[in-house]
Enzyme design. Structure first.
Site, PDB file in Angstrom:
ATOM      1  N   TYR A   1      11.176 -39.674   2.436  1.00  0.00           N
ATOM      2  CA  TYR A   1      11.907 -38.917   3.447  1.00  0.00           C
ATOM      3  C   TYR A   1      11.360 -39.274   4.832  1.00  0.00           C
ATOM      4  CZ  TYR A   1      13.664 -36.200  -0.508  1.00  0.00           C
ATOM      5  OH  TYR A   1      14.259 -35.821  -1.687  1.00  0.00           O
TER       6      TYR A   1
ATOM      7  N   ASP B   1      11.966 -41.987 -14.575  1.00  0.00           N
ATOM      8  CA  ASP B   1      13.122 -41.803 -15.462  1.00  0.00           C
ATOM      9  C   ASP B   1      12.704 -41.273 -16.828  1.00  0.00           C
ATOM     10  OD1 ASP B   1      11.807 -44.246 -15.570  1.00  0.00           O
ATOM     11  OD2 ASP B   1      13.578 -45.454 -15.956  1.00  0.00           O
TER      12      ASP B   1
END
Ligand code: NAI
Ligand code: MG
Length: 351
Positions: A137, A220
Site C-alpha cells: 500500500y 495462496d
C-alpha cells in the site's frame, strides 16, 4: 484513580452506533478498577468530506497527538470513493503515528456459529499481525497514456529492513506469550524481490527466538489452510496486503465481521495507538439500531490491555462473551437483540 484522555472518531454509519456501547462498558469496568476515561469527539467522516472537502482538518494529527489512545468506529460512505476515506483519514493516522502493527485476534466463540463445519467454539484462537505502514500500500507509482491503447499503471511495493524486522519481531514476541508458533505469509515463488527479502528477515528474527516454531506458507496455500485447519494457527504475520486479506478471511472463519476487533499499535508508545472494529460503516443496516457492538467492545478491551490494564480488559471480554453464552446476540449472529439490548446484557453481567 488513573485517568485517560481518548480521541473518539465515530466516523460514518454504524461507526457512530457501536462506540457509545464501548464507552458505556469502559465506564462500567473503569468504575471497578479505578480507571476514568474522558473523551474528545471528532466529526472526521465522509459527511465532513462532503461538507468541507476533507475527511479531517489539515492539522488533524496534531489535535489527537497527545491523547492516550484513539477509538474509531468506521469510515466510508456511498458517494465518497473508498480510497478517499481510507487515504484521507485512516492511513494518515496509521502512518503519521507509526502504528506499524495491525493486530487482529480471531476466536471462534460460543454463540457465534462459524461457517466451517469443523470449527467449534474454543478450537480456533489465532492472531493476525499485519504490517501496517509500508508494503504493497504505497503511493509510489503512476499512470501513463491515459485513455490510449498503450495505457499502463505501475504500483511499487516498499519493503524496508527496519519496517519488516520490527513487525516480525513483534509477532515473535507475541507468540512467546501464547503458543510459541509463528506462521509467516509469503509468496517468494512468484514475487521475486520483496518476498525473498521478507523471508530472509523472518529467518533472522526467528534465529533470535529459538523457542518459537516457524512455519512459512505461500499466501495462496495459507488461505486454503486457514479454511481447512484454522485451529493449527497461533500467530500469523504478513505484509500489509497479505495481512489485510488474511484478517478478513480469518474474521469470516470466526463467524461474523461484526465481532472482529483490531488494534493499530505504535509499540514504542511515542504516539497514540488506535483501536477500531474490523467492520466498516455497514450502510445497509445503518440507522436501524441493530449493529453488533462486539467488535467495538473487543477493540475497547484491547485498548485497556494496551494502556496497562489486562485484568480490566479480561473482565470486559468475559462479560461480552458471557452475554453470548447466555444466548443474547444480535441479528447478524442469528439472535434477536438490538445494539442496546446486547449492550445491556453485557453491562448487567459486569454489575
Ligand atoms: P461492512 O463491514 O461495512 O459491511 C459488510 C457486511 O457486514 C454488511 O452486510 C453489514 O451489514 C455487515 N456488518 C458489518 N458490521 C456489522 C456489525 N457490527 N453488525 C452487524 N452487521 C455488520 O463492509 P462494506 O459493506 O464492504 O463497506 C461499507 C463501507 O465501510 C465502505 O465505504 C467501506 O470502505 C467502509 N469500510 C471501512 C472500514 C474501516 O473504517 N476500517 C473497514 C471496512 C470497510
Ligand atoms: Mg480489510
Amino acid at each position: 484513580m488513573t485517568g485517560y484522555r481518548i480521541a473518539l472518531i465515530p466516523g460514518d454509519g454504524i461507526g457512530a452506533e457501536v462506540l457509545p456501547p464501548a464507552q458505556a462498558v469502559l465506564a462500567a469496568v473503569g468504575r471497578r478498577h479505578g480507571i476514568e476515561f474522558t473523551y474528545d469527539s471528532f466529526d472526521w467522516s465522509c459527511e465532513r468530506y462532503l461538507a468541507e472537502g476533507a475527511m479531517m482538518p489539515s492539522d488533524g494529527l496534531d489535535r489527537i497527538r497527545h491523547h492516550d489512545a484513539v477509538l474509531l468506529g468506521a469510515v466510508g460512505w456511498p458517494g465518497v470513493p473508498d480510497h478517499v476515506s481510507l487515504w484521507g483519514l485512516l492511513i494518515p493516522i496509521r502512518r503519521g503515528f507509526r502504528q506499524y502493527v495491525n493486530l487482529r485476534p480471531v476466536k471462534v466463540l460460543d454463540g457465534v456459529p462459524s461457517p466451517l463445519r469443523g470449527a467449534g467454539a474454543g478450537a480456533v484462537d489465532l492472531v493476525v499481525v499485519r504490517e501496517n505502514v509500508e508494503g504493497e500500500y504505497s503511493e509510489i507509482g503512476g499512470r501513463l497514456g491515459r485513455g490510449t491503447e498503450d495505457e499502463l499503471a505501475v504500483q511499487e511495493a516498499v519493503f524496508t529492513r527496519k519496517g519488516v524486522t520490527r513487525v516480525v519481531e513483534y509477532a515473535y514476541s507475541l507468540a512467546e506469550t501464547r503458543r510459541n508458533h509463528v506462521t509467516s505469509a509469503t509468496k517468494s515463488n512468484g514475487i521475486v524481490h520483496t518476498m525473498p527479502f521478507w523471508d530472509e528477515l523472518v529467518e533472522e528474527v526467528a534465529g533470535r527466538h529459538p523457542e518459537v516454531r516457524t512455519g512459512k506458507e505461500h499466501i495462496d496455500a495459507l488461505a486454503a489452510k486457514l479454511v481447512l485447519t484454522p485451529e493449527r494457527f497461533d500467530v500469523i504475520v504478513g505484509s500489509n496486503l497479505f495481512g489485510d486479506i488474511l484478517s478478513d478471511l480469518a474474521a469470516a472463519v470466526a463467524g461474523s465481521i461484526g465481532v472482529a476487533p483490531s488494534a493499530n499499535l505504535n509499540p514504542e508508545r511515542e504516539f497514540p495507538s488506535m483501536f477500531e472494529p474490523v467492520h466498516g460503516s455497514a450502510p445497509d443496516i445503518a440507522g436501524q439500531g441493530k449493529a453488533n457492538p462486539l467488535g467495538a467492545l473487543w477493540s475497547a478491551a484491547m485498548m485497556l490491555d494496551h494502556l496497562g490494564h489486562p485484568e480490566a480488559s479480561g473482565e470486559l471480554l468475559a462479560a461480552a462473551f458471557g452475554a453470548l453464552d447466555d444466548g443474547v446476540s444480535t441479528v447478524d449472529l442469528g439472535g434477536t437483540a438490538d445494539t442496546a439490548g446486547y449492550t445491556r446484557a453485557v453491562l448487567d453481567r459486569m454489575n
